[in-house]
Structure formats: structure tokens, C-alpha cells
Design a protein around this motif. Structure first.
Motif, PDB file in Angstrom:
ATOM      1  N   ALA A 190     -29.086  33.560   6.476  1.00 50.18           N
ATOM      2  CA  ALA A 190     -30.572  33.724   6.692  1.00 50.18           C
ATOM      3  C   ALA A 190     -31.156  32.389   6.533  1.00 50.18           C
ATOM      4  N   VAL A 191     -31.080  31.389   5.128  1.00 51.70           N
ATOM      5  CA  VAL A 191     -31.286  30.877   5.093  1.00 51.70           C
ATOM      6  C   VAL A 191     -30.636  29.236   5.694  1.00 51.70           C
ATOM      7  N   ALA A 192     -29.326  29.101   6.033  1.00 51.37           N
ATOM      8  CA  ALA A 192     -28.810  28.762   7.123  1.00 51.37           C
ATOM      9  C   ALA A 192     -29.976  28.780   7.936  1.00 51.37           C
ATOM     10  N   HIS A 203     -42.800  39.471  11.751  1.00 53.07           N
ATOM     11  CA  HIS A 203     -44.196  38.960  12.403  1.00 53.07           C
ATOM     12  C   HIS A 203     -45.286  38.070  11.636  1.00 53.07           C
ATOM     13  N   GLY A 204     -45.480  38.652  10.424  1.00 53.40           N
ATOM     14  CA  GLY A 204     -46.758  37.749   9.403  1.00 53.40           C
ATOM     15  C   GLY A 204     -46.045  36.305   9.051  1.00 53.40           C
ATOM     16  N   LEU A 205     -44.439  36.649   8.307  1.00 50.59           N
ATOM     17  CA  LEU A 205     -43.829  35.938   7.299  1.00 50.59           C
ATOM     18  C   LEU A 205     -43.132  34.769   8.760  1.00 50.59           C
ATOM     19  N   LYS A 206     -42.710  35.168   9.670  1.00 51.88           N
ATOM     20  CA  LYS A 206     -42.461  34.167  11.436  1.00 51.88           C
ATOM     21  C   LYS A 206     -43.407  33.398  11.664  1.00 51.88           C
ATOM     22  N   ARG A 207     -44.397  33.408  11.316  1.00 55.89           N
ATOM     23  CA  ARG A 207     -45.491  32.994  12.005  1.00 55.89           C
ATOM     24  C   ARG A 207     -45.786  32.003  10.901  1.00 55.89           C
ATOM     25  N   LEU A 208     -46.031  32.415   9.773  1.00 56.94           N
ATOM     26  CA  LEU A 208     -46.189  31.627   8.924  1.00 56.94           C
ATOM     27  C   LEU A 208     -44.701  29.950   8.304  1.00 56.94           C
ATOM     28  N   LEU A 209     -44.086  30.502   8.404  1.00 58.62           N
ATOM     29  CA  LEU A 209     -43.027  29.507   8.872  1.00 58.62           C
ATOM     30  C   LEU A 209     -42.839  28.744   9.864  1.00 58.62           C
ATOM     31  N   GLY A 210     -42.853  29.892  11.103  1.00 55.35           N
ATOM     32  CA  GLY A 210     -43.621  28.212  11.988  1.00 55.35           C
ATOM     33  C   GLY A 210     -42.272  28.081  12.658  1.00 55.35           C
ATOM     34  N   ALA A 211     -40.832  28.379  12.353  1.00 51.05           N
ATOM     35  CA  ALA A 211     -39.666  28.291  13.326  1.00 51.05           C
ATOM     36  C   ALA A 211     -39.463  29.191  14.328  1.00 51.05           C
ATOM     37  N   ASP A 212     -38.936  29.036  15.666  1.00 55.03           N
ATOM     38  CA  ASP A 212     -38.177  29.703  16.371  1.00 55.03           C
ATOM     39  C   ASP A 212     -36.851  30.488  15.691  1.00 55.03           C
ATOM     40  N   ASP A 213     -37.237  31.063  15.195  1.00 56.28           N
ATOM     41  CA  ASP A 213     -35.864  31.698  14.735  1.00 56.28           C
ATOM     42  C   ASP A 213     -35.538  33.298  15.640  1.00 56.28           C
ATOM     43  N   ALA A 214     -34.606  32.431  16.606  1.00 56.96           N
ATOM     44  CA  ALA A 214     -34.924  33.754  17.956  1.00 56.96           C
ATOM     45  C   ALA A 214     -34.671  34.911  17.339  1.00 56.96           C
ATOM     46  N   LEU A 215     -33.785  35.117  16.906  1.00 56.97           N
ATOM     47  CA  LEU A 215     -33.593  36.828  17.127  1.00 56.97           C
ATOM     48  C   LEU A 215     -33.621  37.221  15.098  1.00 56.97           C
ATOM     49  N   ASP A 216     -34.737  36.314  15.087  1.00 55.59           N
ATOM     50  CA  ASP A 216     -34.880  37.320  13.479  1.00 55.59           C
ATOM     51  C   ASP A 216     -34.252  37.607  12.511  1.00 55.59           C
ATOM     52  N   VAL A 217     -32.667  36.127  12.248  1.00 53.45           N
ATOM     53  CA  VAL A 217     -31.937  36.315  11.160  1.00 53.45           C
ATOM     54  C   VAL A 217     -32.391  35.987   9.611  1.00 53.45           C
ATOM     55  N   PHE A 218     -33.687  35.220   9.812  1.00 50.26           N
ATOM     56  CA  PHE A 218     -34.247  35.394   8.306  1.00 50.26           C
ATOM     57  C   PHE A 218     -35.221  36.379   7.894  1.00 50.26           C
ATOM     58  N   GLY A 219     -35.841  36.854   8.719  1.00 46.94           N
ATOM     59  CA  GLY A 219     -37.036  38.054   8.855  1.00 46.94           C
ATOM     60  C   GLY A 219     -36.617  39.843   8.885  1.00 46.94           C
ATOM     61  N   VAL A 220     -34.783  39.676   9.420  1.00 47.72           N
ATOM     62  CA  VAL A 220     -33.858  39.989   8.274  1.00 47.72           C
ATOM     63  C   VAL A 220     -33.079  40.192   7.785  1.00 47.72           C
ATOM     64  N   HIS A 221     -32.367  39.436   7.915  1.00 42.32           N
ATOM     65  CA  HIS A 221     -31.557  38.733   6.770  1.00 42.32           C
ATOM     66  C   HIS A 221     -31.657  38.429   5.108  1.00 42.32           C
ATOM     67  N   GLY A 222     -32.886  37.465   6.114  1.00 45.96           N
ATOM     68  CA  GLY A 222     -33.209  37.189   4.308  1.00 45.96           C
ATOM     69  C   GLY A 222     -34.797  37.813   3.846  1.00 45.96           C
ATOM     70  N   VAL A 223     -35.492  38.391   4.135  1.00 42.12           N
ATOM     71  CA  VAL A 223     -36.229  39.484   3.333  1.00 42.12           C
ATOM     72  C   VAL A 223     -35.277  40.288   2.560  1.00 42.12           C
ATOM     73  N   GLY A 224     -34.829  40.706   4.094  1.00 40.02           N
ATOM     74  CA  GLY A 224     -34.385  42.303   3.619  1.00 40.02           C
ATOM     75  C   GLY A 224     -32.707  42.136   2.044  1.00 40.02           C
ATOM     76  N   GLY A 225     -32.227  40.883   1.989  1.00 45.20           N
ATOM     77  CA  GLY A 225     -31.706  40.422   1.746  1.00 45.20           C
ATOM     78  C   GLY A 225     -32.120  40.906   0.678  1.00 45.20           C
ATOM     79  N   ILE A 226     -33.436  39.618   0.632  1.00 50.44           N
ATOM     80  CA  ILE A 226     -33.866  39.013  -1.197  1.00 50.44           C
ATOM     81  C   ILE A 226     -35.015  40.740  -1.609  1.00 50.44           C
TER      82      ILE A 226
END
Length: 504
Positions: free
Chosen positions: A262-264, A390-413
Motif C-alpha cells: 500500500a505504501v508503494a 474517502h476522508g483520508l484520500k482527500r487529505l492525502l491528495g493523491a489519485d490512488d485510483a483503486l484505493d490501495v492505500f485506503g484499504v490495504h494500507g489503513v486496513g493493514g495498519i
């Protein structure tokens, strides 16, 4: 093509060169190979994957000094689990991701997942397995098993029970499938605009310098047979991976797989840039039918991913299996319910996303927590990951097209840290297995374990972010990360591959 070959050659040279300049001498030959700790123990204990207290009765220990033997039942289960993991990637992940992109990019996503899986499978045999799962230093293994040198049909890999082994060949494939799907997860973050050659060059570098050291740091140990006394346990633990020595718990890949990938992906989304028209044009999934099928295949395959990580067909595998089942279901319902209350309608995309969030969050915990802990982790994952996309994605400002960080990053942490909480025997968890005493260790501390888990998360984030930034920059200089704007508008199916997913 010349640029691609040059980049791959450069990445290969790097991966086989400076990264392991400090490797130690190869370990002495032995019948039992150094096998994974799919769940890391406390300094003197092996994972509770052998016999969680108050949940599963321990298997009888092998007689002292008895030669390890292959258990055919465990072997058979690992064959099945490995096939499950491969199914997760192709077609599971491919269809899940493919359905989420626009139809003009469907084939490109399928192609990327399929070819990356194939590429990493080859690299795993060439050097990946040797670097991740042989004795070296605390961060890397050695080159003693390049091209699987010395591995034969009679070679054995340790499990979590003394005297019990599985065939090393199937263990190699099992762990190789983990590596391949991890690299595939990254692709969703910068979908629909990355050059195919750049994707391949990046994953070679990232696999070599981020995945392999993380796998070694978290999962490498000599196996339980070395833990015959406290002194022997201390000596054996000193040869293990760095986070294993610290006692980080990761049953099946919360740090190694999900946070790492997710970080990658997030770094890649920043480096590749936003899609043309992002925020102005509708970029809705072209086939939620495909996404639902992909989600179902992921859920099915995840039973091999999680329960297979027990390496044995025993009660711990059953615990991981039921936790994977129920946590995922709770997460899907939690995401759907909150979204329903928020937006007024429940969505298929929300239910599918919630299921994946639950799968991610339970992964590091599945063999350590009780049923109640699994349900709590699943429920929290469904809600927190909804905020992540939704919320975190807007804060990060990146176009994470398929929400890899929002699901795998946040869920993994979330899952990695909550493992430290719900693994406590006081909360129905298994605690930590002491291989010397052959019983669950006493005095489990939630606060101490959560701090250890947090250290594992921080190390993963830092390593993956640094390696990813360097890799993306290098690939951008040599190949270029992004397709031309006109190619992106036309779609990568035609412009990158000369084919279309649909010819209607």
C-alpha cells in the motif's frame, strides 16, 4: 523494448549486487531448512501457531532428538493452500481491479497483474527465496539457494511443530505466491496511466529491496526444533529476522504484504501523477459484476493465504480459517451499513470493498485472536477503511485510483496493531507460544505487544516509502513512468497492447 531490457538489466544487477554486500556466510547444510515464522514470536518463543492457549490443544511434541519427518496431511494442505493463493491473484485480483477501471483500460490491468505475477514467480526462484528464507543477517538472507540450488524432492521445510516438516518445494511455491500477489496489489494505485515497461521495471526493484528484506525480517527463523533449551533458543533467535527477534506478530502478511504494498502504491500515485480529467470527469467502474466475482475469488483464495500460513492441517489453521470467514463478513456488513446510513443507499462496491478491508485487517491476526477479536477487527476495518477511501484520500491528495492505500494500507495498519490487543489470552486470544517450555508463554502484556506491533508498522512504512521513491525516480529517468496524454485518453488497452478487452 531496449529501454525495458536496459531497465530490467539494471534492476537485476542492483538486486544481485550492493543490497547484500554485507551478507554473512551461508548456513551449514541440514536436513531441515530454515522455515518461515509466519507469525513472529517473542524473543524466546515461537508463534502461537503451534497451539494457542485456551483455543486449540497443543500437538504432542516430537521425542527429543527425533529426526523431523514430512507429514503427508500437512503437505497436502499446503498444496491446496498454495493453489488458493494463486487463484487470489489470477483471476481474483485481476478481475477485482479490472472491473474497477474504465473499459478502455480493462485489458491493461489484466495484463499487468498476469505478467507481474509471472515475473515475480521467476525472480523468486532465481534469487528471491534464497534472500528471504536462508540464514544471513537480520535484514537479508544469503545467496546459498540461488536458482534453488541444493533443493531436492527430499528437502524439508520446518513447520511450527517440533519434528514435523513439509516438502521444501511446495513451501517455496507458497511463499513465492505471496510475493507475486503483493507486487500485484501495488498496481491499482496508479492504474490507467502508467507505462507497462515502467511497471515491470519498478516491481523488480521494489521486490528486491522492499519485499525481500521485509519477508526476511518478519518471517525468517530456524524453526522450532532448534529451541531445545533457553540457551539454544537465544542462539537460534539471534539468527532470525530483525522484527522476528523483536517479537512482532504477523501471521500471514499485514506488514510484509499489505502495508508494504500500500505504501508503494501511494508513493507511485504521487510520482505518476493524477489521471487526465481526475476530479472533473466521471471515472466510474466499468463492471461491478467483474469486481464482485473478483472479490469472491479473493475471499475464497484468502483461506489459503491465511489458514495455509499455519503450515499444518491443525487447529490453528482452523482458527485462521474461521477468523478469515467471520471477520470478512462483519467488515462487509459494517461498510455497507455505514455507507447506507451516510448516502441513503447500500452499494455493491461498498460491500465488496468492506469484504476486502476485512480480509486485509484479519490477515496479521487470524492465527492469534479468538472469534470475538476477529469480529471486532472486521467491524472496525469496515468503518475505518471506509474513511480511508474517502476522508483520508482527500487529505492525502493523491489519485490512488483503486484505493490501495485506503484499504490495504489503513486496513493493514489497523490489523497489525489490533493483533497486539486481541492476541491477549484475557481477550480470547492465543498469546505467544514458548517453544522451549512447549506451552503458551505467561505474562502477556497488551501494551508491550502493541508497541512492538507499532514498530513493525513504522519499519514497513519507512522501508517501502524509501525504496519506492528511489525506484520510481530511477524508472522515470530511464524509461518514463507515464504514457502520453493522447494515449491515456484513448485507453491503454489499444495504445499499450494493441488489443481491446471487449470487441463488440
Amino acid at each position: 523494448m531496449r529501454k525495458l531490457l536496459s531497465a530490467l538489466a539494471l534492476a537485476g544487477a542492483m538486486s544481485l549486487g550492493i543490497a547484500w554486500a554485507e551478507e554473512v556466510a551461508t548456513p551449514p547444510a541440514a536436513t531441515v531448512v530454515a522455515a518461515p515464522a509466519v507469525a513472529a514470536p517473542a524473543t524466546v518463543a515461537a508463534p502461537a501457531a503451534e497451539a494457542p492457549s485456551a483455543v486449540v490443544a497443543p500437538a504432542p511434541a516430537a521425542a527429543a532428538g527425533a529426526a523431523p519427518t514430512i507429514n503427508k496431511g500437512d503437505n497436502a494442505w499446503l498444496f491446496v493452500a498454495t493453489a488458493f493463493v494463486i487463484l487470489m491473484s489470477i483471476p481474483g485480483l485481476a478481475l477485482f481491479y479490472g472491473g474497477l477501471v474504465r473499459s478502455k483500460n480493462m485489458l491493461s490491468l489484466l495484463m499487468q497483474v498476469f505478467v507481474v505475477f509471472s515475473l515475480i514467480s521467476v525472480l523468486w526462484v532465481v534469487y528471491g527465496y534464497s534472500v528471504a528464507f536462508t540464514e544471513g543477517n537480520a535484514f537479508f538472507g544469503s545467496f546459498s539457494k540461488l536458482f534453488l540450488k541444493g533443493v531436492t524432492p527430499d528437502s524439508m521445510a520446518a513447520t511450527f511443530s517440533k519434528g514435523v516438516a513439509v516438502s521444501e518445494f511446495i513451501y517455496i511455491v507458497f511463499q513465492g505466491a505471496f510475493a507475486a500477489i503483493t507486487c500485484g496489489l501495488i498496481l491499482g494505485a496508479f492504474a490507467e496511466r502508467a507505462r507497462f515497461a515502467a511497471v515491470l521495471a519498478f516491481v523488480v526493484i521494489w521486490f528486491s529491496f522492499s519485499y525481500l528484506p521485509m519477508a526476511h525480517m518478519v518471517w525468517y527463523w530456524t524453526g522450532p526444533d532448534a529451541y531445545t533449551s533457553q540457551a539454544a533458543a537465544d542462539a537460534a533467535t539471534a539468527t532470525a529476522g530483525w522484527l522476528f527477534q523483536k517479537g512482532a506478530l504477523d501471521f500471514a502478511g499485514g506488514t510484509v504484504v499489505h502495508i508494504n504494498a500500500a505504501v508503494a502504491g501511494l508513493v507511485g500515485a504521487y510520482f505518476v501523477g493524477k489521471r487526465v480529467g481526475y476530479g472533473k470527469e466521471a471515472m466510474t467502474p466499468h463492471s461491478l459484476t467483474m469486481t464482485m466475482i473478483g472479490t469472491s475469488l479473493l475471499w475464497f483464495g484468502w483461506f489459503g493465504f491465511n489458514a495455509g500460513s499455519a503450515l499444518e492441517a491443525n487447529g490453528v489453521a482452523a482458527l485462521a480459517f474461521i477468523n478469515t470467514w467471520v471477520a470478512t463478513a462483519v467488515a462487509a456488513l459494517a461498510w455497507m451499513t455505514v455507507e447506507w446510513a451516510w448516502k441513503g443507499r447500500p452499494s455493491m462496491l461498498g460491500a465488496a470493498s468492506g469484504a476486502v478491508a476485512g480480509l486485509v485487517a484479519i490477515t496479521p491476526a487470524c492465527g492469534f485472536v479468538g472469534i470475538g477479536g476477529a469480529m471486532a477487527i472486521g467491524g472496525l476495518a469496515g468503518v475505518v477503511c471506509l474513511w480511508g477511501v474517502h476522508g483520508l484520500k482527500r487529505l492525502l491528495g493523491a489519485d490512488d485510483a483503486l484505493d490501495v492505500f485506503g484499504v490495504h494500507g489503513v486496513g493493514g495498519i489497523l490489523g497489525a496493531i489490533l493483533t497486539g490487543v486481541f492476541a491477549s489470552p484475557d481477550l480470547g486470544g492465543t498469546g505467544i507460544w514458548d517453544n522451549v517450555a512447549n506451552k503458551a508463554a505467561e505474562g502477556y502484556s497488551i501494551a508491550s505487544q502493541v508497541w512492538i506491533q507499532t514498530q513493525g508498522v513504522l519499519v514497513t512504512v519507512l522501508l517501502s516509502a524509501c525504496v519506492s521513491a528511489i525506484a520510481f525516480k530511477l524508472v522515470d529517468l530511464v524509461i518514463g513512468l507515464r504514457v502520453a496524454e493522447d494515449e491515456e485518453r484513448e485507453g491503454l488497452d489499444l495504445t499499450s497492447h494493441g488489443e481491446k478487452a471487449y470487441n463488440l
